[in-house]
Write an enzyme that holds these catalytic residues in place. Structure first.
Site, PDB file in Angstrom:
ATOM      1  N   SER A  73      54.636 -20.360   4.939  1.00 57.59           N
ATOM      2  CA  SER A  73      55.355 -21.139   5.952  1.00 57.59           C
ATOM      3  C   SER A  73      54.552 -22.359   6.398  1.00 57.59           C
ATOM      4  CB  SER A  73      55.643 -20.273   7.179  1.00 57.59           C
ATOM      5  OG  SER A  73      56.269 -19.075   6.803  1.00 57.59           O
TER       6      SER A  73
HETATM    7  N1  SAH Z   1      54.497 -14.748   6.424  1.00 58.43           N
HETATM    8  C1  SAH Z   1      54.296 -15.418   5.135  1.00 58.43           C
HETATM    9  C2  SAH Z   1      55.505 -16.175   4.676  1.00 58.43           C
HETATM   10  C3  SAH Z   1      56.594 -15.254   4.332  1.00 58.43           C
HETATM   11  S1  SAH Z   1      57.772 -15.818   3.144  1.00 58.43           S
HETATM   12  C4  SAH Z   1      53.043 -16.257   5.160  1.00 58.43           C
HETATM   13  O1  SAH Z   1      52.359 -16.340   6.176  1.00 58.43           O
HETATM   14  O2  SAH Z   1      52.724 -16.798   4.131  1.00 58.43           O
HETATM   15  C5  SAH Z   1      58.900 -14.495   3.301  1.00 58.43           C
HETATM   16  C6  SAH Z   1      58.531 -13.226   2.576  1.00 58.43           C
HETATM   17  O3  SAH Z   1      59.454 -12.218   2.996  1.00 58.43           O
HETATM   18  C7  SAH Z   1      58.651 -13.308   1.066  1.00 58.43           C
HETATM   19  O4  SAH Z   1      57.430 -12.982   0.469  1.00 58.43           O
HETATM   20  C8  SAH Z   1      59.729 -12.285   0.725  1.00 58.43           C
HETATM   21  O5  SAH Z   1      59.515 -11.582  -0.499  1.00 58.43           O
HETATM   22  C9  SAH Z   1      59.650 -11.333   1.914  1.00 58.43           C
HETATM   23  N2  SAH Z   1      60.837 -10.510   2.172  1.00 58.43           N
HETATM   24  C10 SAH Z   1      62.150 -10.806   2.010  1.00 58.43           C
HETATM   25  N3  SAH Z   1      62.928  -9.767   2.373  1.00 58.43           N
HETATM   26  C11 SAH Z   1      62.088  -8.769   2.782  1.00 58.43           C
HETATM   27  C12 SAH Z   1      62.267  -7.437   3.267  1.00 58.43           C
HETATM   28  N4  SAH Z   1      63.487  -6.882   3.421  1.00 58.43           N
HETATM   29  N5  SAH Z   1      61.173  -6.715   3.590  1.00 58.43           N
HETATM   30  C13 SAH Z   1      59.918  -7.237   3.432  1.00 58.43           C
HETATM   31  N6  SAH Z   1      59.693  -8.481   2.972  1.00 58.43           N
HETATM   32  C14 SAH Z   1      60.750  -9.242   2.653  1.00 58.43           C
END
Ligand code: SAH
Length: 231
Positions: A73
């Site tokens: 992000s």
């Molecule tokens: N917090 C992260 C950015 C997250 S991007 C950082 O600091 O870099 C969003 C992430 O959520 C992705 O890796 C995606 O695979 C995950 N995601 C999507 N749906 C999800 C779910 N139901 N449970 C857990 N993770 C999920």
């Protein structure tokens, strides 16, 4: 300038200036005030969480691609979400437990861990979880983060209740399991909306109800699962 990734104790020394510029130009002018949040951004080396081809952009004012079509992000968004958990100095010295849904690169979890939190972070994609674990291992506070592979739309009941929950993927609604796993008086921070655009919400758990405070518009990758978007 990018430093060598091999000598652990020197991590982030050469990039301290870039972090300071990020804090001064991206976070403070947009209203981030929490001193604990600002000092974590001053110290957590974001270059440990980006893939090689984007290393030079590690401190840019934007999200960046990682692996498996996912993203790390934008720094400002990580800062706003962290601030909206409203963690006090006492919370941080006590080492409160935060649940993160969507580990991605692990940067958000590292910011929380640096502040003093214990973090349980759930990631849906196994390869992405491995990437985050590898990144977090580079940092001394990385061992405050447990990464689990699973569907975070149902939370992570094994370690509940939590002192804060942060969802870093776009959700069509507020998953009820997350409210159940949150302590009364604590906050769930979640981007809610459709696949194109969402609004960041701070959901405060009250005794028998919730209070919703709406914040900035945003755009995250989708939260996919039982109580999220369908695959
Ligand atoms: N917090 C992260 C950015 C997250 S991007 C950082 O600091 O870099 C969003 C992430 O959520 C992705 O890796 C995606 O695979 C995950 N995601 C999507 N749906 C999800 C779910 N139901 N449970 C857990 N993770 C999920």
């Amino acid at each position: 300038m990018i430093m060598s990734m091999d000598n652990f104790p020197d991590y982030g020394i050469l990039t301290a200036k870039e972090r300071q510029a990020m804090v001064e130009t991206q976070l403070v002018p947009r209203g981030i005030k929490d001193p604990n949040v600002l000092s974590a951004f001053m110290e957590v080396p974001r270059e440990c969480f980006v893939i090689e081809e984007y290393l030079k952009m590690a401190y840019d004012d934007c999200p960046l691609p990682i692996i498996e079509n996912q993203t790390i992000s934008q720094p400002y968004m990580v800062a706003v979400m962290t601030e909206l958990l409203e963690l006090s100095d006492e919370d941080l010295s006590a080492g409160v437990k935060i649940l993160e849904i969507g580990t991605g690169a692990g940067y958000q979890a590292a910011i929380l861990a640096h502040m003093g939190c214990k973090v349980a972070s759930v990631e849906r994609i196994g390869k992405v979880a491995d990437f985050a674990i590898m990144n977090l291992k580079k940092l001394p506070y990385g061992n405050r983060v447990e990464v689990y592979v699973g569907d975070g739309t149902v939370g992570w009941p094994e370690e509940a209740p939590y002192d804060g929950i942060i969802v870093t993927a776009a959700s069509p609604r507020i998953p009820t399991a997350l409210i159940h796993q949150l302590k009364v008086g604590r906050k769930l921070v979640i981007p809610c909306g459709n696949l194109m655009i969402q609004q960041l919400m701070q959901v405060v758990k009250l005794q028998n109800d919730v209070k919703i405070n709406r914040h900035t518009g945003c755009r995250f990758v989708p939260l996919i699962g039982k109580d999220g978007f369908q695959e």
